[in-house]
Design a protein around this motif. Structure first.
Motif, PDB file in Angstrom:
ATOM      1  N   PHE A  59       0.918  -1.022   0.145  1.00 29.39           N
ATOM      2  CA  PHE A  59       0.043  -0.049  -0.020  1.00 29.39           C
ATOM      3  C   PHE A  59       0.975   1.232   0.065  1.00 29.39           C
ATOM      4  CE2 PHE A  59      -3.512  -2.697   1.951  1.00 29.39           C
ATOM      5  CZ  PHE A  59      -4.192  -2.701   0.921  1.00 29.39           C
ATOM      6  N   TYR A  60       1.738   1.368   0.979  1.00 21.95           N
ATOM      7  CA  TYR A  60       2.748   2.434   0.877  1.00 21.95           C
ATOM      8  C   TYR A  60       3.516   2.563  -0.440  1.00 21.95           C
ATOM      9  CZ  TYR A  60       2.882   3.405   5.912  1.00 21.95           C
ATOM     10  OH  TYR A  60       2.338   3.912   7.196  1.00 21.95           O
ATOM     11  N   LYS A  61       3.959   1.508  -0.955  1.00 24.37           N
ATOM     12  CA  LYS A  61       4.475   1.582  -2.229  1.00 24.37           C
ATOM     13  C   LYS A  61       3.542   2.094  -3.502  1.00 24.37           C
ATOM     14  CE  LYS A  61       6.586  -1.059  -5.841  1.00 24.37           C
ATOM     15  NZ  LYS A  61       7.199  -2.449  -6.338  1.00 24.37           N
ATOM     16  N   GLN A  62       2.314   2.002  -3.481  1.00 22.71           N
ATOM     17  CA  GLN A  62       1.350   2.472  -4.360  1.00 22.71           C
ATOM     18  C   GLN A  62       0.930   3.901  -3.968  1.00 22.71           C
ATOM     19  OE1 GLN A  62       0.772   0.302  -6.712  1.00 22.71           O
ATOM     20  NE2 GLN A  62       1.695  -1.232  -5.398  1.00 22.71           N
ATOM     21  N   TYR A  63       1.045   4.320  -2.616  1.00 19.74           N
ATOM     22  CA  TYR A  63       0.700   5.577  -2.260  1.00 19.74           C
ATOM     23  C   TYR A  63       1.793   6.673  -2.832  1.00 19.74           C
ATOM     24  CZ  TYR A  63      -1.497   9.165   0.987  1.00 19.74           C
ATOM     25  OH  TYR A  63      -2.055  10.233   1.311  1.00 19.74           O
ATOM     26  N   GLN A  64       3.097   6.298  -2.350  1.00 16.41           N
ATOM     27  CA  GLN A  64       4.201   7.172  -2.809  1.00 16.41           C
ATOM     28  C   GLN A  64       4.349   8.263  -2.012  1.00 16.41           C
ATOM     29  OE1 GLN A  64       4.446   7.737  -7.496  1.00 16.41           O
ATOM     30  NE2 GLN A  64       2.888   6.195  -7.476  1.00 16.41           N
ATOM     31  N   GLY A  65       3.719   8.283  -0.763  1.00 16.24           N
ATOM     32  CA  GLY A  65       3.857   9.289   0.004  1.00 16.24           C
ATOM     33  C   GLY A  65       5.242   9.357   0.774  1.00 16.24           C
ATOM     34  N   PRO A  66       6.078  10.341   1.062  1.00 17.18           N
ATOM     35  CA  PRO A  66       7.441  10.248   1.611  1.00 17.18           C
ATOM     36  C   PRO A  66       7.212   9.812   3.069  1.00 17.18           C
ATOM     37  CG  PRO A  66       6.675  12.529   1.704  1.00 17.18           C
ATOM     38  CD  PRO A  66       5.484  12.078   0.828  1.00 17.18           C
ATOM     39  N   ALA A  67       8.090   8.794   3.537  1.00 18.87           N
ATOM     40  CA  ALA A  67       7.852   8.084   4.541  1.00 18.87           C
ATOM     41  C   ALA A  67       8.153   8.996   5.709  1.00 18.87           C
ATOM     42  CB  ALA A  67       8.978   7.005   4.746  1.00 18.87           C
ATOM     43  N   ASP A  68       8.861  10.004   5.632  1.00 14.37           N
ATOM     44  CA  ASP A  68       9.326  10.714   6.807  1.00 14.37           C
ATOM     45  C   ASP A  68       8.494  12.150   6.720  1.00 14.37           C
ATOM     46  OD1 ASP A  68      10.687  11.938   4.828  1.00 14.37           O
ATOM     47  OD2 ASP A  68      12.459  12.287   5.836  1.00 14.37           O
ATOM     48  N   GLY A  69       7.702  12.250   5.871  1.00 16.22           N
ATOM     49  CA  GLY A  69       6.853  13.361   5.840  1.00 16.22           C
ATOM     50  C   GLY A  69       5.621  13.419   6.641  1.00 16.22           C
ATOM     51  N   PRO A  70       5.136  14.428   7.504  1.00 17.89           N
ATOM     52  CA  PRO A  70       4.178  14.507   8.247  1.00 17.89           C
ATOM     53  C   PRO A  70       2.856  14.315   7.694  1.00 17.89           C
ATOM     54  CG  PRO A  70       5.142  16.521   8.066  1.00 17.89           C
ATOM     55  CD  PRO A  70       6.121  15.451   7.571  1.00 17.89           C
ATOM     56  N   GLU A  71       2.749  14.498   6.245  1.00 16.64           N
ATOM     57  CA  GLU A  71       1.510  13.987   5.750  1.00 16.64           C
ATOM     58  C   GLU A  71       1.181  12.801   5.377  1.00 16.64           C
ATOM     59  OE1 GLU A  71       0.329  17.286   2.820  1.00 16.64           O
ATOM     60  OE2 GLU A  71      -0.344  18.576   4.448  1.00 16.64           O
ATOM     61  N   THR A  72       2.264  12.034   5.252  1.00 16.99           N
ATOM     62  CA  THR A  72       2.279  10.413   5.250  1.00 16.99           C
ATOM     63  C   THR A  72       2.336   9.957   6.784  1.00 16.99           C
ATOM     64  OG1 THR A  72       3.669  10.601   3.252  1.00 16.99           O
ATOM     65  CG2 THR A  72       3.418   8.554   4.500  1.00 16.99           C
ATOM     66  N   SER A  73       3.131  10.345   7.472  1.00 16.63           N
ATOM     67  CA  SER A  73       3.183   9.971   8.987  1.00 16.63           C
ATOM     68  C   SER A  73       2.804  11.011   9.950  1.00 16.63           C
ATOM     69  CB  SER A  73       4.618   9.547   9.104  1.00 16.63           C
ATOM     70  OG  SER A  73       4.994   8.722   8.318  1.00 16.63           O
ATOM     71  N   PRO A  74       1.454  11.300  10.080  1.00 14.13           N
ATOM     72  CA  PRO A  74       1.223  12.350  11.037  1.00 14.13           C
ATOM     73  C   PRO A  74       1.601  12.413  12.327  1.00 14.13           C
ATOM     74  CG  PRO A  74      -0.575  11.037  10.477  1.00 14.13           C
ATOM     75  CD  PRO A  74       0.489  10.749   9.528  1.00 14.13           C
ATOM     76  N   ALA A  75       2.316  11.193  12.913  1.00 17.94           N
ATOM     77  CA  ALA A  75       2.899  11.420  14.299  1.00 17.94           C
ATOM     78  C   ALA A  75       4.212  12.155  14.181  1.00 17.94           C
ATOM     79  CB  ALA A  75       3.267   9.642  14.612  1.00 17.94           C
ATOM     80  N   LEU A  76       4.587  12.358  13.098  1.00 19.61           N
ATOM     81  CA  LEU A  76       5.823  13.126  12.948  1.00 19.61           C
ATOM     82  C   LEU A  76       5.804  14.615  12.900  1.00 19.61           C
ATOM     83  CD1 LEU A  76       8.090  10.937  10.327  1.00 19.61           C
ATOM     84  CD2 LEU A  76       7.943  11.041  12.981  1.00 19.61           C
TER      85      LEU A  76
END
Length: 333
Positions: free
Chosen positions: A237-254
């Motif tokens: 799913f992450y591969k299809q989505y293509q959001g940056p792993a360390d970006g808060p709009e992919t990883s809001p915990a960050l």
């Protein structure tokens, strides 16, 4: 967190009958077609007995202009018998790893939610990856939230009675990011969100776990072979989505700060690879001063309630969702 991992006795025999995970080597279009033609009809059959009488609500589909096209939103409005009645506003984003699902996926649940809460519910059919990669689905959803706020009076809604965003799984991820965006967006200054409902949310990419929280993030490994959602599927799913792993709009915990956000109701499953990031996100919000309400379901996997809606924990999951929304409508008190 292994105290949440002992299989629920009602779930265990059902788990043994479930098919294998989808083929993560398959093209996304193949998986999407199977989801629409096989999985969603099964989920609908599971949910249909829960539907309220159709005299208690009405359904309207609307088109919303978004960047590069338009999307559908499905609006469910209670029938109270009073033509002038207005209701709190809820905007919902479905799950499916940003890749699967459509406006029909949570349709039955949202009809029930509208009647139970006596709220106008807007169901967002955002565009899917990989055809529309990050941040298209997020931007579509955000535009839909603004559309709902702008058109509240036409939807028999009153933001003064409550304005909640919610979603499940990837939809919970979109919800969390939308809450952060809205907090700093002047558009929402006079119509602020009053709550967020995060059901089994995605909050932290596995490649971006902060070192200081590694000891708390064990479910990715503990539940790597879980039913319904395993880690291979989540990687796909992450591969299809293509959001940056360390970006808060992919990883809001960050996000560097979680202060000032609306109250949050969070639901977490014990056998879910995403369990510990959900627990961490609740902690981060709470430590930042955001009122939170947390419900945990030991011994069941991600989205178990959709596969087994008649077991006791599924009933609890549904009732907790209703209670959580009511808590949000009461201002998180």
């Amino acid at each position: 967190m292994t105290e949440y991992g002992s299989p629920d006795p009602e779930w265990a025999p059902i788990a043994a009958t479930l098919p294998a995970q989808f083929d993560t080597s398959a093209e996304a279009t193949v998986v999407q077609e199977q989801w629409i033609t096989v999985t969603q009809p099964l989920l609908a059959r599971n949910s249909k007995p829960l539907l309220p009488d159709d005299s208690k609500y009405r359904v309207e589909d609307h088109k919303v202009s978004v960047e590069g096209g338009e999307i559908t939103v499905r609006v469910v409005i209670p029938n109270s018998g009073d033509a002038g009645e207005t209701y709190p506003l809820v905007v919902w984003m479905h799950g499916g790893g940003w890749v699967l699902g459509d406006v029909n996926q949570d349709d039955f649940f949202l009809r029930l939610l509208s009647v139970e809460l006596q709220a106008t519910v807007v169901n967002v059919d955002y565009r899917l990856a990989p055809q529309f990669p990050f941040p298209t689905g997020l931007n579509d959803s955000y535009t839909a939230v603004k559309w709902a706020a702008t058109n509240a009076d036409k939807l028999s809604a009153s933001i003064a009675k409550g304005f909640i965003v919610g979603g499940q799984s990837a939809g919970g991820n979109l919800t969390a990011v939308i809450a952060h965006r809205a907090h700093v967006d002047p558009f929402f200054q006079d119509k602020p969100l009053t709550g967020q409902h995060l059901s089994i949310p995605v909050t932290l990419h596995y490649e971006a776990y902060p070192e200081k929280y590694m000891c708390l993030l064990r479910s990715w490994e503990e539940n790597k072979d879980a039913k319904i959602l395993d880690t291979d599927s989540m990687r796909w799913f992450y591969k299809q989505y293509q959001g940056p792993a360390d970006g808060p709009e992919t990883s809001p915990a960050l996000y560097p700060s979680h202060a000032g956000l609306p109250p949050a109701h969070i639901q977490v499953c014990g056998l879910d690879p995403l369990r510990d990031e959900g627990l961490l996100y609740e902690r981060l919000l709470r430590e930042a001063g955001t009122p939170t309400r947390l419900d945990i379901y030991p011994g069941v996997p991600h989205a178990f309630q959709m596969a087994a809606p008649r077991i006791a924990l599924a009933s609890k999951f549904l009732n907790d969702a209703f209670s959580g929304f009511r808590w949000l409508l009461a201002g998180g008190k």
